[in-house]
Write a protein that holds these residues in place. Sequence first.
Motif, PDB file in Angstrom:
ATOM      1  N   VAL A  72       0.497 -13.047 -12.481  1.00  0.00           N
ATOM      2  CA  VAL A  72      -0.645 -13.817 -13.014  1.00  0.00           C
ATOM      3  C   VAL A  72      -1.815 -13.725 -12.036  1.00  0.00           C
ATOM      4  O   VAL A  72      -1.662 -14.043 -10.853  1.00  0.00           O
ATOM      5  CB  VAL A  72      -0.232 -15.305 -13.207  1.00  0.00           C
ATOM      6  CG1 VAL A  72      -1.402 -16.110 -13.765  1.00  0.00           C
ATOM      7  CG2 VAL A  72       0.982 -15.417 -14.098  1.00  0.00           C
ATOM      8  N   GLN A  77      -9.567 -13.269  -8.866  1.00  0.00           N
ATOM      9  CA  GLN A  77      -9.166 -11.946  -9.358  1.00  0.00           C
ATOM     10  C   GLN A  77      -9.626 -11.750 -10.801  1.00  0.00           C
ATOM     11  O   GLN A  77     -10.171 -10.702 -11.154  1.00  0.00           O
ATOM     12  CB  GLN A  77      -7.638 -11.776  -9.227  1.00  0.00           C
ATOM     13  CG  GLN A  77      -7.191 -11.662  -7.775  1.00  0.00           C
ATOM     14  CD  GLN A  77      -5.735 -12.014  -7.524  1.00  0.00           C
ATOM     15  OE1 GLN A  77      -4.975 -12.262  -8.458  1.00  0.00           O
ATOM     16  NE2 GLN A  77      -5.356 -12.077  -6.254  1.00  0.00           N
ATOM     17  N   GLY A  97      -7.498 -18.304   0.996  1.00  0.00           N
ATOM     18  CA  GLY A  97      -6.148 -18.237   0.418  1.00  0.00           C
ATOM     19  C   GLY A  97      -6.122 -18.138  -1.093  1.00  0.00           C
ATOM     20  O   GLY A  97      -5.093 -18.397  -1.717  1.00  0.00           O
ATOM     21  N   SER A  98      -7.251 -17.719  -1.704  1.00  0.00           N
ATOM     22  CA  SER A  98      -7.292 -17.685  -3.172  1.00  0.00           C
ATOM     23  C   SER A  98      -7.026 -16.286  -3.737  1.00  0.00           C
ATOM     24  O   SER A  98      -7.108 -16.083  -4.946  1.00  0.00           O
ATOM     25  CB  SER A  98      -8.654 -18.198  -3.653  1.00  0.00           C
ATOM     26  OG  SER A  98      -9.681 -17.411  -3.074  1.00  0.00           O
ATOM     27  N   LYS A 100      -8.372 -13.040  -2.518  1.00  0.00           N
ATOM     28  CA  LYS A 100      -9.518 -12.109  -2.543  1.00  0.00           C
ATOM     29  C   LYS A 100      -9.088 -10.684  -2.198  1.00  0.00           C
ATOM     30  O   LYS A 100      -9.694  -9.721  -2.660  1.00  0.00           O
ATOM     31  CB  LYS A 100     -10.623 -12.588  -1.583  1.00  0.00           C
ATOM     32  CG  LYS A 100     -11.279 -13.883  -2.044  1.00  0.00           C
ATOM     33  CD  LYS A 100     -12.431 -14.292  -1.183  1.00  0.00           C
ATOM     34  CE  LYS A 100     -12.012 -14.834   0.169  1.00  0.00           C
ATOM     35  NZ  LYS A 100     -11.311 -16.127   0.118  1.00  0.00           N
ATOM     36  N   THR A 101      -8.028 -10.552  -1.398  1.00  0.00           N
ATOM     37  CA  THR A 101      -7.601  -9.205  -0.977  1.00  0.00           C
ATOM     38  C   THR A 101      -7.239  -8.344  -2.187  1.00  0.00           C
ATOM     39  O   THR A 101      -7.704  -7.208  -2.318  1.00  0.00           O
ATOM     40  CB  THR A 101      -6.397  -9.303  -0.012  1.00  0.00           C
ATOM     41  OG1 THR A 101      -6.684 -10.310   0.949  1.00  0.00           O
ATOM     42  CG2 THR A 101      -6.107  -8.008   0.680  1.00  0.00           C
ATOM     43  N   ASP A 361      -3.317 -14.123   6.725  1.00  0.00           N
ATOM     44  CA  ASP A 361      -2.461 -14.748   5.721  1.00  0.00           C
ATOM     45  C   ASP A 361      -1.095 -15.014   6.344  1.00  0.00           C
ATOM     46  O   ASP A 361      -0.156 -14.238   6.177  1.00  0.00           O
ATOM     47  CB  ASP A 361      -2.352 -13.805   4.513  1.00  0.00           C
ATOM     48  CG  ASP A 361      -1.603 -14.434   3.366  1.00  0.00           C
ATOM     49  OD1 ASP A 361      -1.834 -15.630   3.080  1.00  0.00           O
ATOM     50  OD2 ASP A 361      -0.772 -13.743   2.749  1.00  0.00           O
ATOM     51  N   ARG A 386      -6.290 -21.354   7.286  1.00  0.00           N
ATOM     52  CA  ARG A 386      -5.043 -20.662   7.664  1.00  0.00           C
ATOM     53  C   ARG A 386      -3.824 -21.416   7.151  1.00  0.00           C
ATOM     54  O   ARG A 386      -2.714 -20.926   7.207  1.00  0.00           O
ATOM     55  CB  ARG A 386      -4.926 -20.495   9.197  1.00  0.00           C
ATOM     56  CG  ARG A 386      -5.945 -19.601   9.868  1.00  0.00           C
ATOM     57  CD  ARG A 386      -6.258 -18.352   9.118  1.00  0.00           C
ATOM     58  NE  ARG A 386      -7.502 -18.484   8.380  1.00  0.00           N
ATOM     59  CZ  ARG A 386      -7.777 -17.858   7.235  1.00  0.00           C
ATOM     60  NH1 ARG A 386      -6.907 -17.058   6.689  1.00  0.00           N
ATOM     61  NH2 ARG A 386      -8.910 -18.035   6.605  1.00  0.00           N
ATOM     62  N   ARG A 389      -2.420 -22.126   1.795  1.00  0.00           N
ATOM     63  CA  ARG A 389      -2.848 -20.890   1.132  1.00  0.00           C
ATOM     64  C   ARG A 389      -2.176 -20.728  -0.232  1.00  0.00           C
ATOM     65  O   ARG A 389      -1.075 -21.191  -0.441  1.00  0.00           O
ATOM     66  CB  ARG A 389      -2.552 -19.687   2.030  1.00  0.00           C
ATOM     67  CG  ARG A 389      -3.379 -19.759   3.312  1.00  0.00           C
ATOM     68  CD  ARG A 389      -3.160 -18.589   4.205  1.00  0.00           C
ATOM     69  NE  ARG A 389      -3.701 -17.352   3.684  1.00  0.00           N
ATOM     70  CZ  ARG A 389      -4.994 -17.048   3.638  1.00  0.00           C
ATOM     71  NH1 ARG A 389      -5.878 -17.936   4.059  1.00  0.00           N
ATOM     72  NH2 ARG A 389      -5.399 -15.890   3.163  1.00  0.00           N
ATOM     73  N   TYR A 390      -2.872 -20.077  -1.121  1.00  0.00           N
ATOM     74  CA  TYR A 390      -2.455 -19.862  -2.508  1.00  0.00           C
ATOM     75  C   TYR A 390      -2.064 -21.216  -3.110  1.00  0.00           C
ATOM     76  O   TYR A 390      -2.896 -22.088  -3.208  1.00  0.00           O
ATOM     77  CB  TYR A 390      -1.327 -18.815  -2.572  1.00  0.00           C
ATOM     78  CG  TYR A 390      -0.996 -18.409  -3.979  1.00  0.00           C
ATOM     79  CD1 TYR A 390      -1.977 -17.938  -4.833  1.00  0.00           C
ATOM     80  CD2 TYR A 390       0.297 -18.508  -4.464  1.00  0.00           C
ATOM     81  CE1 TYR A 390      -1.679 -17.577  -6.144  1.00  0.00           C
ATOM     82  CE2 TYR A 390       0.612 -18.141  -5.764  1.00  0.00           C
ATOM     83  CZ  TYR A 390      -0.390 -17.687  -6.597  1.00  0.00           C
ATOM     84  OH  TYR A 390      -0.092 -17.345  -7.892  1.00  0.00           O
TER      85      TYR A 390
HETATM   86  N1  LIG Z   1      -1.997 -13.155  -8.216  1.00  0.00           N
HETATM   87  C1  LIG Z   1      -1.305 -13.655  -7.231  1.00  0.00           C
HETATM   88  N2  LIG Z   1      -0.112 -14.207  -7.480  1.00  0.00           N
HETATM   89  C2  LIG Z   1       0.613 -14.731  -6.475  1.00  0.00           C
HETATM   90  N3  LIG Z   1       0.220 -14.751  -5.203  1.00  0.00           N
HETATM   91  C3  LIG Z   1      -0.962 -14.221  -4.903  1.00  0.00           C
HETATM   92  C4  LIG Z   1      -1.779 -13.643  -5.894  1.00  0.00           C
HETATM   93  N4  LIG Z   1      -2.885 -13.181  -5.302  1.00  0.00           N
HETATM   94  C5  LIG Z   1      -2.767 -13.443  -3.984  1.00  0.00           C
HETATM   95  N5  LIG Z   1      -1.613 -14.077  -3.761  1.00  0.00           N
HETATM   96  C6  LIG Z   1      -1.150 -14.558  -2.442  1.00  0.00           C
HETATM   97  O1  LIG Z   1      -2.071 -15.515  -1.953  1.00  0.00           O
HETATM   98  C7  LIG Z   1      -2.138 -15.462  -0.552  1.00  0.00           C
HETATM   99  C8  LIG Z   1      -3.585 -15.440  -0.094  1.00  0.00           C
HETATM  100  O2  LIG Z   1      -4.204 -14.263  -0.506  1.00  0.00           O
HETATM  101  P1  LIG Z   1      -5.372 -13.574   0.328  1.00  0.00           P
HETATM  102  O3  LIG Z   1      -4.940 -13.352   1.707  1.00  0.00           O
HETATM  103  O4  LIG Z   1      -5.839 -12.418  -0.434  1.00  0.00           O
HETATM  104  O5  LIG Z   1      -6.426 -14.756   0.333  1.00  0.00           O
HETATM  105  P2  LIG Z   1      -7.968 -14.691   0.680  1.00  0.00           P
HETATM  106  O6  LIG Z   1      -8.695 -15.291  -0.434  1.00  0.00           O
HETATM  107  O7  LIG Z   1      -8.332 -13.320   1.080  1.00  0.00           O
HETATM  108  O8  LIG Z   1      -8.024 -15.693   1.914  1.00  0.00           O
HETATM  109  P3  LIG Z   1      -9.031 -15.686   3.158  1.00  0.00           P
HETATM  110  O9  LIG Z   1     -10.352 -16.173   2.651  1.00  0.00           O
HETATM  111  O10 LIG Z   1      -8.428 -16.626   4.102  1.00  0.00           O
HETATM  112  O11 LIG Z   1      -9.116 -14.288   3.646  1.00  0.00           O
HETATM  113  C9  LIG Z   1      -1.370 -14.228  -0.133  1.00  0.00           C
HETATM  114  O12 LIG Z   1      -0.146 -14.622   0.438  1.00  0.00           O
HETATM  115  C10 LIG Z   1      -1.136 -13.458  -1.401  1.00  0.00           C
HETATM  116  O13 LIG Z   1       0.088 -12.787  -1.385  1.00  0.00           O
END
Ligand SMILES: Nc1ncnc2c1ncn2[C@@H]1O[C@H](COP(=O)(O)OP(=O)(O)OP(=O)(O)O)[C@@H](O)[C@H]1O
Length: 756
Positions: A72, A77, A97-98, A100-101, A361, A386, A389-390
């Motif tokens: 999901v 995303q 932690g939302s 973005k990667t 992460d 930190r 997250r998620y």
């Molecule tokens: N669609 C998804 N379903 C489940 N888990 C997800 C999903 N997308 C990302 N995650 C998980 O959410 C966590 C945070 O993701 P990510 O590191 O990309 O956050 P970020 O928005 O880049 O945070 P930051 O701003 O701190 O860099 C990771 O552990 C990742 O595995």
Amino acid sequence: MDKRRKKKFHKNKEEKDEKSMTRVLREESEINELEQKKLEMANVNPDEIDSFAKFPLSKYTLLGLKHNGFTVPTKVQRQTLVYSLRGMDVVGAAKTGSGKTLAFIIPLLENLYVKKWSSVDGLGALIITPTRELAYQIFEVLKNVGKSHDFSAGLIIGGKDLKYEWNLISGCNILICTPGRLLHHMLENPDFSCEYVQMLVLDEADQCLSMGFAETMNCILEELPEDRQTMLFSATQTRDVKDLIRAGCKNPVFCSVHEFSKTATPRGLVESYIVCKCEEKFTFLWSFIRHHRKNKILVFMSTCKQAKYMFDIYCKLNAGVPVLCLHGGMNQLRRLAVYDIFCQKENVVLFATDLASRGLDIPAVDWVVQIDCPEDVTTYIHRVGRTARYANSGEAVLVLTPHEEEPMLANLKAKNIEVDRIEVDTSKMSSIHTKMEIILSKNNELKEESVRAFKAYVKSVTLMKDKKVFNVDSIDIDAYARSLGLAVTPRLRFLQNQKKQRPKQTEDTHNWNCSADEKPWKSKFTTLDFGTEDIDEEDFLTSTKKEQAEIIQEEEESSESASFPEDLVVSSKKKPLTKQAVVKKLMKKNIVLNTKIVFNEEGVEVKNPEKQQTSEVAQQLEDQKSGINITQLQEIMKQEDVIDRKLEASKKREQKEIKKRKEMAKKAEEKIEVEDMVEEGDEESDVDERTQNIIDSLPDPDKIYGRKKRDSDSDSDDEVSNKSSDESDDGRGAAESSEDDSSSEESEPEKKVKIR
Ligand SMILES: Nc1ncnc2c1ncn2[C@@H]1O[C@H](COP(=O)(O)OP(=O)(O)OP(=O)(O)O)[C@@H](O)[C@H]1O
């Protein structure tokens, strides 16, 4: 080749060709389908997409997502993919932690796939990120999600031989890099070409485009083709149009996912703050850590020197929980290893600088403690991000001094961040200043570290831009030095110079000892009282005293006596040497005081060359094409530890040998002295004998001069006797020199003693 083998070879080749042909055909029809679906996406409401399968994604990407448990899509995303998959420029902003990667990795893979990018096409996508750890983390996500694709990816983050990387990265389709290293390649590697780059991603875009990276980024951006897709992502996104133009964005879609959210921080995060004086921070931290020993805690400090000192002193203090540190002064291998250990452990404390504040992460961090006030609200958001997250929860506590409280809270409020004040249960607090002082009094190295940490913090406060929040005059410098375990406050030249330059007026307005009316916030809250110690801590104190005594003994034996000649080690009984006397002695002994500091090409200081010694596995890692295998890293750390231990053991052996040699020399000296005494005794009897012989050989004076005359000449008798004695001295010298010769062949120490 016989006929049968030839036939088999041809058959295999045909089969392979057929397979690749079907693959190509299948991929082509899939690409056509995807292109068609993408056009339809223009009318889709992103919020209605509840599965990745509903996006026009290739089978390879969907497979990669499924294998990693991503089914999901998150809000950021959903909102960004609808545009980025169509090749549009996107500026994405969403809470920490939302996810973005994935929001940039998915379109990156898909768009290269649709363009049928292959190894012959060279570099197609660049991901730039400010820190090595973050680059490494992104690389891992890319590797996992893009596993079924045919692209080659590389990680360039420095710490490896530049020339070695030249050939290796030339074949890569996707590069993940830090700005400095990328520019290095652009400038020095003639084979490196960005001519055909299709996509550029700036993760933590606001930081990449900030002043710190400005020059580097400008040079990089100049080299990239204008006709490309650009994606910028950050939790604290830049809204400066100038920045967007600089980054090369063309009509970007701004996706600010949580713009209307109540708070700028994650929903699962519980935020609070405490107020305590600067000199009480470490008492709070110590008690906090002691009471949360079962948790994973990330402690943020302003400078590398503080993080290093805290780590080293906590190793001695024995807080009952593993401690780690992460800062820019560490080498790449250690940084990545520490990061990995912190990810894996469940109860551990990490002392870190803002190097760890962005993007990392780390699973299941329970607490983020900001022991030093963050530079600004942006830093605050990234630090607390930190944890929680998620879909997880977490807690963050901010430590503010009475002076910082009001302006910092106002800053946070302006960005929709509400933090609750918590009162600390002072009955559970105990001071560690005395314990720190005991350790420092016996450990010079740590004391120096403490001085450095003290100076670094005060300097950092002085250099902060936000003068409303940060005011060095609000710090009780002496008390703060004491709180770090220092008995004497180190001199702060930069502060003295600054004070001289500053007009008196401003000094008075910011004076810590101003009247109560000038500090309205002070009257609102009671100041913390850290008087009481709990039983647990009492026990701890008794146990550490013993440990400290052992540590001190060990250190005195190993470090001090090893690094200084005996006569320079000031024992408690002797009169202390003045600095000049020590310098004179050191110069006499040809000891170089100022050592050369070597920096690597990244500008990082190369520490003890012995420490640069790498194990075989480490060297293999150096030779790797790209990426870092974390299991391999652990293996390296183990082997490095073995090498370190061996080095330590050999050092101790050397020290023992030196000690033994000295003892032998001393014994030999004593032995010689005894022998000399015996010899002297023998010689005296020899002299008597010889004198007697001479006397005997002389004619009887009584017969020649008569009795009277002989009596008056008693002096000349003495002369004869003296002469004989002189001769015997000469004789003894000769005897000794011949003894020297023989002894020199037999034993070295004896010779040394004789020379001296
Ligand atoms: N669609 C998804 N379903 C489940 N888990 C997800 C999903 N997308 C990302 N995650 C998980 O959410 C966590 C945070 O993701 P990510 O590191 O990309 O956050 P970020 O928005 O880049 O945070 P930051 O701003 O701190 O860099 C990771 O552990 C990742 O595995």
